[in-house]
Write a protein that holds these residues in place. Structure first.
Motif, mmCIF file in Angstrom:
data_model
loop_
_atom_site.group_PDB
_atom_site.id
_atom_site.type_symbol
_atom_site.label_atom_id
_atom_site.label_comp_id
_atom_site.label_asym_id
_atom_site.label_seq_id
_atom_site.Cartn_x
_atom_site.Cartn_y
_atom_site.Cartn_z
ATOM 1 N N TRP A 90 -4.675 -5.259 -3.226
ATOM 2 C CA TRP A 90 -4.390 -4.343 -4.349
ATOM 3 C C TRP A 90 -3.465 -5.012 -5.365
ATOM 4 C CZ3 TRP A 90 0.463 -2.044 -5.496
ATOM 5 C CH2 TRP A 90 0.422 -1.120 -6.534
ATOM 6 N N ALA A 91 -2.445 -5.712 -4.874
ATOM 7 C CA ALA A 91 -1.509 -6.382 -5.784
ATOM 8 C C ALA A 91 -2.196 -7.466 -6.602
ATOM 9 C CB ALA A 91 -0.352 -6.983 -4.984
ATOM 10 N N SER A 92 -3.236 -8.085 -6.043
ATOM 11 C CA SER A 92 -3.957 -9.134 -6.777
ATOM 12 C C SER A 92 -5.081 -8.559 -7.641
ATOM 13 C CB SER A 92 -4.535 -10.148 -5.791
ATOM 14 O OG SER A 92 -5.426 -9.519 -4.891
ATOM 15 N N GLY A 93 -5.222 -7.253 -7.691
ATOM 16 C CA GLY A 93 -6.227 -6.626 -8.544
ATOM 17 C C GLY A 93 -7.630 -6.639 -7.968
ATOM 18 N N MET A 94 -7.767 -6.888 -6.684
ATOM 19 C CA MET A 94 -9.095 -6.960 -6.079
ATOM 20 C C MET A 94 -9.642 -5.582 -5.719
ATOM 21 S SD MET A 94 -8.238 -10.226 -3.638
ATOM 22 C CE MET A 94 -9.726 -10.081 -2.679
ATOM 23 N N ILE A 95 -8.763 -4.641 -5.404
ATOM 24 C CA ILE A 95 -9.203 -3.305 -5.015
ATOM 25 C C ILE A 95 -8.353 -2.266 -5.734
ATOM 26 C CG2 ILE A 95 -9.989 -4.061 -2.740
ATOM 27 C CD1 ILE A 95 -7.407 -2.908 -1.563
ATOM 28 N N PRO A 96 -8.871 -1.044 -5.954
ATOM 29 C CA PRO A 96 -8.062 0.030 -6.548
ATOM 30 C C PRO A 96 -7.098 0.621 -5.532
ATOM 31 C CG PRO A 96 -10.282 0.818 -6.106
ATOM 32 C CD PRO A 96 -10.291 -0.652 -5.812
ATOM 33 N N ALA A 97 -6.195 1.442 -6.008
ATOM 34 C CA ALA A 97 -5.157 1.997 -5.135
ATOM 35 C C ALA A 97 -5.735 2.922 -4.070
ATOM 36 C CB ALA A 97 -4.118 2.744 -5.978
ATOM 37 N N THR A 98 -6.815 3.639 -4.386
ATOM 38 C CA THR A 98 -7.376 4.580 -3.414
ATOM 39 C C THR A 98 -7.949 3.864 -2.187
ATOM 40 O OG1 THR A 98 -9.450 4.544 -4.655
ATOM 41 C CG2 THR A 98 -7.910 6.333 -5.135
ATOM 42 N N TRP A 99 -8.222 2.584 -2.301
ATOM 43 C CA TRP A 99 -8.762 1.836 -1.163
ATOM 44 C C TRP A 99 -7.684 1.526 -0.123
ATOM 45 C CZ3 TRP A 99 -13.122 -2.144 -2.522
ATOM 46 C CH2 TRP A 99 -14.138 -1.472 -3.228
ATOM 47 N N MET A 100 -6.439 1.854 -0.416
ATOM 48 C CA MET A 100 -5.369 1.650 0.555
ATOM 49 C C MET A 100 -5.137 2.892 1.417
ATOM 50 S SD MET A 100 -2.489 -0.709 -1.243
ATOM 51 C CE MET A 100 -1.970 0.522 -2.440
ATOM 52 N N LEU A 101 -6.067 3.836 1.378
ATOM 53 C CA LEU A 101 -5.932 5.058 2.171
ATOM 54 C C LEU A 101 -5.814 4.796 3.676
ATOM 55 C CD1 LEU A 101 -5.809 8.117 1.781
ATOM 56 C CD2 LEU A 101 -8.299 8.193 2.069
ATOM 57 N N PRO A 102 -6.410 3.727 4.242
ATOM 58 C CA PRO A 102 -6.239 3.477 5.687
ATOM 59 C C PRO A 102 -4.792 3.260 6.133
ATOM 60 C CG PRO A 102 -8.097 2.213 4.851
ATOM 61 C CD PRO A 102 -7.405 2.801 3.657
ATOM 62 N N LEU A 103 -3.873 3.079 5.204
ATOM 63 C CA LEU A 103 -2.472 2.891 5.593
ATOM 64 C C LEU A 103 -1.911 4.117 6.305
ATOM 65 C CD1 LEU A 103 -1.025 1.048 2.450
ATOM 66 C CD2 LEU A 103 -1.749 0.060 4.622
#
Length: 457
Positions: free
Chosen positions: A341-354
């Protein structure tokens, strides 16, 4: 002569009323079978018991034949205990069929098959999100190949570990069908070959769709299924009988590659024809969970592996090292998402598995404090964490797609096609917002701006 005639008549009457006899015999032990019970009991019948019986003589077809008539409670219990193992091993046809079905289900290890499904689902969803190119039929075909390959690997592992002496009566892990004697080693080896042959047939179809990269993937998967545990069959026919990836201590790397990189990247390639850095990142995340499952196995079976010369990480570097390895593998998927996410590869919603990090932390604590048979729970708990991680990953991708689709629809209606009604509604909304903000800046009530002025009268 009288005793002989009496015994002959009693056996014949017992055969005539075998149904009644079975009910009475099973009252003593569920494992007893009437045919095997007749011979040991008959010599112990005293003649006094026959004379005391008033409901029918020994020549009567309704002769009440009960174990309790001739044996005390303690004798019945001892007799049933001595006879039960023989009857259990030589049970009826129905019990054999049922135990065989259960043995085969146990051999394929259904609770671990999610390790081949989850990466394929992630690869399919990622292909759709990146390029809108995802054929569910192609992804399902590769999943069938992946799950059959995993089943074939499990069956061959069941056979080869028994042949190599790793699975013994002292095994503390889940039961293995070959070691328990439920399935013969020859039949287990044949079954693994048949399953992998079907998997290879599906792989040929995938090669026609994906070309050379998929051909290399299919060939390495089939070979790896046999080479993971090795054994005399079938690699012994080509002089590789001593080859074993697991016994060389490379099981962790093998699992990372074949349950992470291969399923995710192959599914992505079959749908898009390319490989991206985002796909590689998710392949690492999926492979780390699968490798963590193998690490739990290594920690639990460290003593058995050391005895048979299986050089796992727990044997080479110790149990503490293996536990740290497990912790790192479990946390890899949670570290790689913020980095992408920090490198701009994925949007923020893709971090939902956290949100599943707490479940992973619970399993890490369990593995670090437990040992031996107690780790069987952590084995399946790790698989559950992978399922939860994947479920939230797919949910995050779906939410991102809904937001992106809504934004594109708004852009299309305003810019591409210009919807006059929508444009007028937006202008009115902007005007009302500007008036509201202006009145708030002046300290007035936005809805009743002059309600506090005395001179309004």
């Amino acid at each position: 002569i009288t005793w002989k005639l009496l015994l002959i008549s009693m056996v014949s009457s017992a055969r005539c009323s075998r149904c009644q006899f079975r009910r009475n015999a099973l009252a003593t032990s569920d494992s007893l079978r009437c045919r095997q019970l007749v011979a040991p009991i008959l010599p112990d019948f005293p003649s006094q018991k026959f004379r005391q019986n008033r409901n029918g003589g020994p020549f009567s077809p309704n002769f009440p034949f009960k174990v309790s008539d001739v044996r005390s409670d303690s004798e019945q219990h001892t007799f049933a205990q001595n006879l039960a193992p023989t009857l259990e091993s030589n049970g009826g046809e129905g019990s054999k069929k049922q135990s065989q079905i259960g043995a085969w289900i146990q051999a394929i290890r259904p609770k671990t098959l999610s390790a081949s499904l989850m990466p394929v689902m992630v690869g399919h969803a990622l292909a759709y999100c990146d390029y809108r190119m995802a054929d569910i039929a192609v992804s399902a075909l590769f999943w069938a190949f992946a799950v059959l390959t995993q089943i074939g690997t499990n069956l061959h592992n069941d056979y080869a570990d028994f042949i190599r002496g790793a699975d013994t009566d002292k095994r503390i892990g889940p039961a293995r069908a070959t070691q328990k004697g439920w399935i013969k080693p020859r039949n287990m080896a044949k079954a693994s070959t048949i399953v992998l042959a079907i998997s290879l047939a599906i792989g040929v179809k995938l090669v026609a769709l994906g070309g050379l990269p998929i051909a290399l993937s299919v060939a390495s998967c089939i070979f790896g299924a046999f080479a993971y545990t090795g054994g005399p069959y079938p690699l012994g026919y080509i002089g590789l009988g001593k080859l074993s990836i697991a016994y060389a201590g490379l099981g962790d790397i093998f699992t990372m590659f074949y349950f992470g990189f291969v399923p995710v990247l192959s599914t992505y390639w079959l749908n898009t024809g390319r490989i991206t850095s985002t796909a590689i990142g998710f392949a690492i995340a999926m492979g780390s969970f699968a490798s963590a499952i193998i690490t739990v196995n290594n920690i639990r079976d460290v003593e058995d592996d050391r005895r048979v010369g299986k050089k796992t990480s727990a044997v080479r570097f110790g149990v503490n090292f293996a536990r740290r390895e497990y912790s790192i593998l479990m946390l890899t998927g949670y570290v790689i998402l913020p980095l992408m996410w920090a490198s701009g590869m994925i949007p923020a919603t893709w971090m939902l598995p956290l949100v599943t990090l707490l479940a992973a932390d619970y399993e890490i604590r369990d593995v670090n404090k437990n040992e031996g048979r107690k780790l069987n729970k952590s084995l399946f708990g790790t698989a559950k964490v992978q399922i939860l991680y994947t479920a939230f990953q797919l949910l995050g991708m779906y939410a991102s797609e809904r937001v992106r689709q809504a934004s594109y629809d708004l852009y299309a209606r305003l810019v591409l096609t210009y919807d006059p009604m929508l444009a007028a509604q937006l202008k009115l909304a902007i005007f009302i917002g500007a008036v509201y903000y202006h009145r708030k800046q002046k300290g007035q009530d936005p809805l009743y701006p002059y309600a506090a002025d005395d001179d309004m009268d």
